[in-house]
Design an enzyme around this catalytic site. Structure first.
Site, PDB file in Angstrom:
ATOM      1  N   GLN A 152       3.304   9.869   0.938  1.00  0.00           N
ATOM      2  CA  GLN A 152       4.596   9.176   1.042  1.00  0.00           C
ATOM      3  C   GLN A 152       5.527   9.459  -0.126  1.00  0.00           C
ATOM      4  O   GLN A 152       6.725   9.200  -0.032  1.00  0.00           O
ATOM      5  CB  GLN A 152       4.373   7.659   1.165  1.00  0.00           C
ATOM      6  CG  GLN A 152       3.722   7.255   2.482  1.00  0.00           C
ATOM      7  CD  GLN A 152       3.499   5.751   2.526  1.00  0.00           C
ATOM      8  OE1 GLN A 152       2.507   5.250   2.017  1.00  0.00           O
ATOM      9  NE2 GLN A 152       4.427   5.031   3.125  1.00  0.00           N
ATOM     10  N   HIS A 202      -4.545   1.965   7.508  1.00  0.00           N
ATOM     11  CA  HIS A 202      -3.168   2.460   7.564  1.00  0.00           C
ATOM     12  C   HIS A 202      -2.951   3.572   6.533  1.00  0.00           C
ATOM     13  O   HIS A 202      -2.417   4.636   6.854  1.00  0.00           O
ATOM     14  CB  HIS A 202      -2.221   1.270   7.310  1.00  0.00           C
ATOM     15  CG  HIS A 202      -0.773   1.614   7.249  1.00  0.00           C
ATOM     16  ND1 HIS A 202       0.142   1.136   8.165  1.00  0.00           N
ATOM     17  CD2 HIS A 202      -0.066   2.379   6.373  1.00  0.00           C
ATOM     18  CE1 HIS A 202       1.348   1.609   7.849  1.00  0.00           C
ATOM     19  NE2 HIS A 202       1.247   2.349   6.763  1.00  0.00           N
ATOM     20  N   GLU A 203      -3.420   3.326   5.296  1.00  0.00           N
ATOM     21  CA  GLU A 203      -3.202   4.309   4.228  1.00  0.00           C
ATOM     22  C   GLU A 203      -4.037   5.573   4.436  1.00  0.00           C
ATOM     23  O   GLU A 203      -3.587   6.679   4.164  1.00  0.00           O
ATOM     24  CB  GLU A 203      -3.494   3.699   2.852  1.00  0.00           C
ATOM     25  CG  GLU A 203      -2.672   2.461   2.476  1.00  0.00           C
ATOM     26  CD  GLU A 203      -1.175   2.619   2.687  1.00  0.00           C
ATOM     27  OE1 GLU A 203      -0.659   3.746   2.620  1.00  0.00           O
ATOM     28  OE2 GLU A 203      -0.507   1.594   2.934  1.00  0.00           O
ATOM     29  N   CYS A 248       5.597  -0.209   7.309  1.00  0.00           N
ATOM     30  CA  CYS A 248       5.329   0.931   6.445  1.00  0.00           C
ATOM     31  C   CYS A 248       6.576   1.238   5.626  1.00  0.00           C
ATOM     32  O   CYS A 248       7.688   1.196   6.145  1.00  0.00           O
ATOM     33  CB  CYS A 248       4.964   2.138   7.307  1.00  0.00           C
ATOM     34  SG  CYS A 248       4.650   3.632   6.359  1.00  0.00           S
ATOM     35  N   LEU A 249       6.401   1.531   4.343  1.00  0.00           N
ATOM     36  CA  LEU A 249       7.548   1.834   3.487  1.00  0.00           C
ATOM     37  C   LEU A 249       8.283   3.091   3.949  1.00  0.00           C
ATOM     38  O   LEU A 249       9.450   3.273   3.648  1.00  0.00           O
ATOM     39  CB  LEU A 249       7.096   2.003   2.028  1.00  0.00           C
ATOM     40  CG  LEU A 249       6.592   0.730   1.324  1.00  0.00           C
ATOM     41  CD1 LEU A 249       6.088   1.070  -0.073  1.00  0.00           C
ATOM     42  CD2 LEU A 249       7.672  -0.334   1.260  1.00  0.00           C
ATOM     43  N   HIS A 256      -2.343   7.887   6.702  1.00  0.00           N
ATOM     44  CA  HIS A 256      -1.314   8.687   6.023  1.00  0.00           C
ATOM     45  C   HIS A 256      -1.924   9.963   5.445  1.00  0.00           C
ATOM     46  O   HIS A 256      -1.349  11.041   5.553  1.00  0.00           O
ATOM     47  CB  HIS A 256      -0.676   7.898   4.868  1.00  0.00           C
ATOM     48  CG  HIS A 256       0.443   6.989   5.285  1.00  0.00           C
ATOM     49  ND1 HIS A 256       1.547   7.421   5.982  1.00  0.00           N
ATOM     50  CD2 HIS A 256       0.632   5.658   5.095  1.00  0.00           C
ATOM     51  CE1 HIS A 256       2.369   6.396   6.195  1.00  0.00           C
ATOM     52  NE2 HIS A 256       1.831   5.310   5.672  1.00  0.00           N
ATOM     53  N   GLY A 297       0.833  -1.195   0.000  1.00  0.00           N
ATOM     54  CA  GLY A 297       0.000   0.000   0.000  1.00  0.00           C
ATOM     55  C   GLY A 297       0.867   1.244   0.000  1.00  0.00           C
ATOM     56  O   GLY A 297       1.991   1.219   0.493  1.00  0.00           O
TER      57      GLY A 297
HETATM   58 NI    NI Z   1       2.558   3.376   5.567  1.00  0.00          NI
END
Ligand code: NI
Length: 167
Positions: free
Chosen positions: A48, A134-135, A92-93, A138, A43
């Site tokens: 991000q 989660h997204e 998370c990236l 963000h 995701g």
């Molecule tokens: Ni994330």
């Protein structure tokens, strides 16, 4: 595209609703997928990659031997209902090499649009529900490490400052 690493002020900012469907949006979605697949994520929110627009992409289908892409695009997503509570591991990236258990709603209903303006209504549970929550966090400037219990958050800060020092 370059993925921003926590803490970054753009990760902490709120994304604005998308108001126009155009080629720029299509290109953004395409570039985000390329970036996410390259990073082996499931995701990615536009924050991000430094874009403050309410755009989220996901693909929970691309892992494993018989990988089969299952791309999902959510523009201006809203969680319209949620129920239950479940604690499971997240990563998370934007927070590389770290994962921890986070409490989330078990089941959710979501309303959004795809990149061509088609309305999407979906019900989700399990990993998909977790990923969507989660997204969407963000987009509201919240990273999952801010959802940890105070103790785990303190451990995270300590570990993260050490990792950041190493460069
Ligand atoms: Ni994330």
């Amino acid at each position: 595209m370059k993925i921003l690493i926590y803490p970054d002020e753009i990760l902490a900012a709120k994304a604005q609703p998308v108001t126009e469907l155009n080629d720029r949006l299509l290109k953004l979605v395409e570039d985000m997928f390329e970036t996410m697949y390259k990073a082996k994520g499931i995701g990615l929110a536009a924050n991000q990659v430094g874009v403050l627009q309410q755009v989220v992409i996901m693909d929970l289908g691309q892992r494993g031997e018989d990988a089969k892409p299952d791309p999902i695009v959510l523009i201006n997503p809203v969680i319209t209902a949620s129920e239950g509570e479940i604690c499971d591991v997240e990563g998370c990236l934007s927070v590389p090499d770290y994962s921890e258990k986070v409490k989330r709603a078990q089941r959710i209903q979501v309303m959004a649009y795809d990149q061509r303006g088609k309305e999407i209504r979906m019900e989700a549970e399990g990993l998909l529900a977790r990923c969507i929550q989660h997204e969407l966090d963000h987009l509201n400037g919240i990273c999952f490490v801010e959802r940890l219990s105070p103790l785990k958050r303190a451990f995270f800060r300590k570990k993260w400052s050490k990792m950041s020092d190493k460069g």
